[in-house]
Motif scaffolding. Structure first.
Motif, mmCIF file in Angstrom:
data_model
loop_
_atom_site.group_PDB
_atom_site.id
_atom_site.type_symbol
_atom_site.label_atom_id
_atom_site.label_comp_id
_atom_site.label_asym_id
_atom_site.label_seq_id
_atom_site.Cartn_x
_atom_site.Cartn_y
_atom_site.Cartn_z
ATOM 1 N N GLN A 110 0.835 -1.206 0.000
ATOM 2 C CA GLN A 110 0.000 0.000 0.000
ATOM 3 C C GLN A 110 0.870 1.257 0.000
ATOM 4 O OE1 GLN A 110 -2.988 0.342 3.067
ATOM 5 N NE2 GLN A 110 -3.749 2.259 2.253
ATOM 6 N N PHE A 111 1.972 1.231 0.744
ATOM 7 C CA PHE A 111 2.878 2.382 0.759
ATOM 8 C C PHE A 111 3.407 2.661 -0.645
ATOM 9 C CE2 PHE A 111 7.147 4.190 1.026
ATOM 10 C CZ PHE A 111 6.876 5.357 1.722
ATOM 11 N N THR A 112 3.795 1.603 -1.356
ATOM 12 C CA THR A 112 4.305 1.749 -2.720
ATOM 13 C C THR A 112 3.229 2.330 -3.634
ATOM 14 O OG1 THR A 112 5.849 -0.062 -2.403
ATOM 15 C CG2 THR A 112 5.330 0.522 -4.682
ATOM 16 N N ALA A 113 2.003 1.862 -3.504
ATOM 17 C CA ALA A 113 0.898 2.382 -4.320
ATOM 18 C C ALA A 113 0.668 3.869 -4.032
ATOM 19 C CB ALA A 113 -0.372 1.589 -4.054
ATOM 20 N N LEU A 114 0.729 4.255 -2.758
ATOM 21 C CA LEU A 114 0.549 5.663 -2.394
ATOM 22 C C LEU A 114 1.691 6.523 -2.929
ATOM 23 C CD1 LEU A 114 -0.679 5.199 1.286
ATOM 24 C CD2 LEU A 114 -2.041 6.002 -0.659
ATOM 25 N N LEU A 115 2.897 6.001 -2.875
ATOM 26 C CA LEU A 115 4.057 6.733 -3.389
ATOM 27 C C LEU A 115 3.954 6.895 -4.908
ATOM 28 C CD1 LEU A 115 6.767 8.092 -2.904
ATOM 29 C CD2 LEU A 115 7.849 5.833 -3.053
ATOM 30 N N ILE A 116 3.547 5.855 -5.603
ATOM 31 C CA ILE A 116 3.369 5.944 -7.058
ATOM 32 C C ILE A 116 2.322 7.003 -7.384
ATOM 33 C CG2 ILE A 116 2.440 4.710 -9.062
ATOM 34 C CD1 ILE A 116 3.936 2.200 -7.948
ATOM 35 N N ASP A 117 1.209 7.010 -6.655
ATOM 36 C CA ASP A 117 0.169 8.022 -6.882
ATOM 37 C C ASP A 117 0.729 9.432 -6.708
ATOM 38 O OD1 ASP A 117 -1.738 6.078 -7.385
ATOM 39 O OD2 ASP A 117 -2.627 6.178 -5.381
ATOM 40 N N LEU A 118 1.495 9.641 -5.652
ATOM 41 C CA LEU A 118 2.088 10.953 -5.399
ATOM 42 C C LEU A 118 3.035 11.335 -6.530
ATOM 43 C CD1 LEU A 118 2.774 13.468 -3.762
ATOM 44 C CD2 LEU A 118 4.359 12.076 -2.417
ATOM 45 N N GLN A 119 3.879 10.422 -6.956
ATOM 46 C CA GLN A 119 4.848 10.739 -8.003
ATOM 47 C C GLN A 119 4.168 11.025 -9.343
ATOM 48 O OE1 GLN A 119 7.269 7.241 -7.397
ATOM 49 N NE2 GLN A 119 8.833 8.430 -6.315
ATOM 50 N N VAL A 120 3.108 10.304 -9.647
ATOM 51 C CA VAL A 120 2.360 10.580 -10.878
ATOM 52 C C VAL A 120 1.768 11.989 -10.808
ATOM 53 C CG1 VAL A 120 0.296 9.956 -12.220
ATOM 54 C CG2 VAL A 120 1.887 8.172 -11.458
ATOM 55 N N GLN A 121 1.200 12.352 -9.665
ATOM 56 C CA GLN A 121 0.632 13.687 -9.504
ATOM 57 C C GLN A 121 1.710 14.772 -9.626
ATOM 58 O OE1 GLN A 121 -2.645 14.376 -9.521
ATOM 59 N NE2 GLN A 121 -2.794 12.177 -9.870
ATOM 60 N N GLN A 122 2.886 14.507 -9.075
ATOM 61 C CA GLN A 122 3.983 15.467 -9.193
ATOM 62 C C GLN A 122 4.360 15.675 -10.657
ATOM 63 O OE1 GLN A 122 6.621 13.366 -6.401
ATOM 64 N NE2 GLN A 122 6.840 15.312 -5.332
ATOM 65 N N LEU A 123 4.506 14.583 -11.398
ATOM 66 C CA LEU A 123 4.901 14.707 -12.802
ATOM 67 C C LEU A 123 3.800 15.378 -13.621
ATOM 68 C CD1 LEU A 123 6.872 11.416 -13.507
ATOM 69 C CD2 LEU A 123 7.694 13.631 -12.689
ATOM 70 N N LYS A 124 2.539 15.078 -13.327
ATOM 71 C CA LYS A 124 1.434 15.742 -14.025
ATOM 72 C C LYS A 124 1.471 17.254 -13.809
ATOM 73 C CE LYS A 124 -2.748 14.521 -13.764
ATOM 74 N NZ LYS A 124 -4.080 14.048 -13.320
ATOM 75 N N ASN B 285 0.181 6.609 -19.169
ATOM 76 C CA ASN B 285 1.572 6.353 -19.548
ATOM 77 C C ASN B 285 2.554 6.931 -18.529
ATOM 78 O OD1 ASN B 285 0.994 4.767 -21.765
ATOM 79 N ND2 ASN B 285 0.925 6.510 -23.169
ATOM 80 N N LEU B 286 2.188 8.027 -17.892
ATOM 81 C CA LEU B 286 3.006 8.534 -16.777
ATOM 82 C C LEU B 286 3.068 7.486 -15.671
ATOM 83 C CD1 LEU B 286 2.144 12.280 -16.056
ATOM 84 C CD2 LEU B 286 4.390 11.308 -16.498
ATOM 85 N N ARG B 287 1.937 6.899 -15.383
ATOM 86 C CA ARG B 287 1.863 5.863 -14.342
ATOM 87 C C ARG B 287 2.729 4.661 -14.731
ATOM 88 N NH1 ARG B 287 -0.923 5.373 -9.986
ATOM 89 N NH2 ARG B 287 -2.154 7.206 -10.486
ATOM 90 N N ILE B 288 2.731 4.279 -15.998
ATOM 91 C CA ILE B 288 3.580 3.181 -16.455
ATOM 92 C C ILE B 288 5.050 3.535 -16.231
ATOM 93 C CG2 ILE B 288 4.380 1.924 -18.499
ATOM 94 C CD1 ILE B 288 1.435 2.070 -19.506
ATOM 95 N N LEU B 289 5.437 4.761 -16.572
ATOM 96 C CA LEU B 289 6.824 5.200 -16.355
ATOM 97 C C LEU B 289 7.194 5.111 -14.883
ATOM 98 C CD1 LEU B 289 9.473 6.589 -17.337
ATOM 99 C CD2 LEU B 289 8.318 8.769 -16.858
ATOM 100 N N VAL B 290 6.342 5.642 -14.013
ATOM 101 C CA VAL B 290 6.630 5.681 -12.583
ATOM 102 C C VAL B 290 6.664 4.272 -11.986
ATOM 103 C CG1 VAL B 290 5.729 6.452 -10.347
ATOM 104 C CG2 VAL B 290 5.754 8.027 -12.289
ATOM 105 N N ARG B 291 5.751 3.413 -12.425
ATOM 106 C CA ARG B 291 5.696 2.040 -11.898
ATOM 107 C C ARG B 291 6.854 1.188 -12.389
ATOM 108 N NH1 ARG B 291 0.502 -0.645 -13.468
ATOM 109 N NH2 ARG B 291 1.523 -2.393 -12.448
ATOM 110 N N SER B 292 7.319 1.425 -13.599
ATOM 111 C CA SER B 292 8.307 0.519 -14.188
ATOM 112 C C SER B 292 9.740 0.817 -13.776
ATOM 113 C CB SER B 292 8.186 0.521 -15.714
ATOM 114 O OG SER B 292 8.473 1.796 -16.235
ATOM 115 N N ILE B 293 10.062 2.072 -13.513
ATOM 116 C CA ILE B 293 11.441 2.432 -13.167
ATOM 117 C C ILE B 293 11.402 3.375 -11.965
ATOM 118 C CG2 ILE B 293 13.603 3.431 -13.981
ATOM 119 C CD1 ILE B 293 12.558 2.835 -16.848
ATOM 120 N N SER B 294 11.794 2.862 -10.816
ATOM 121 C CA SER B 294 11.649 3.640 -9.584
ATOM 122 C C SER B 294 12.460 4.936 -9.574
ATOM 123 C CB SER B 294 12.013 2.791 -8.366
ATOM 124 O OG SER B 294 13.362 2.381 -8.428
ATOM 125 N N ALA B 295 13.547 4.991 -10.323
ATOM 126 C CA ALA B 295 14.381 6.199 -10.347
ATOM 127 C C ALA B 295 13.893 7.248 -11.345
ATOM 128 C CB ALA B 295 15.825 5.826 -10.657
#
Length: 125
Positions: A65-79, A95-105
């Motif tokens: 769940q922490f990872t899912a919340l972090l991915i959501d935050l990072q997608v929002q930041q990039l948007k 596609n932003l979500r795919i980028l964030v989910r696939s490569i953590s850096a």
């Protein structure tokens, strides 16, 4: 005649070195949204608050769940900062979500390039 204008373009382009898993980083051009200093301060303050809230939740929720919340935050930041990119796939939230989910850096690389663009402007490149 003056060549400098006080009005900034609404977007600007910057190359980002995106990491790849098992390969060399790829240079990708991103188009970013321009923000003035006040808007940047507001944006960064909001992100800081959300990171603090997420950190406080890290003990309450499991890693998944922490990872899912972090991915959501990072997608929002990039948007909030990205207008477009030079990637085969269309620039969409999915596609932003795919980028964030696939490569953590990747989010750090994009956010860092955005920040660096403003730092270079302050320093005169």
């Amino acid at each position: 005649m003056a060549k400098f204008t006080l009005i900034q373009n609404p977007t600007f382009k910057t190359d980002v070195m995106l990491p790849t898993v098992g390969g060399n980083p790829e240079n990708v051009e991103f188009e970013f949204k321009y923000r003035d200093r006040t808007e940047l301060a507001d944006l960064y303050a909001e992100w800081d608050e959300r990171h603090k809230e997420l950190g406080a939740k890290s003990q309450e929720v499991g890693l998944k769940q922490f990872t899912a919340l972090l991915i959501d935050l990072q997608v929002q930041q990039l948007k909030a900062i990205v207008q477009g990119w030079d990637v085969e796939e269309e620039f969409t939230e999915e596609n932003l979500r795919i980028l964030v989910r696939s490569i953590s850096a990747a989010p750090s690389a994009v956010l860092g390039a955005y920040s660096d663009a403003f730092a270079k402007a302050r320093l005169g490149n």
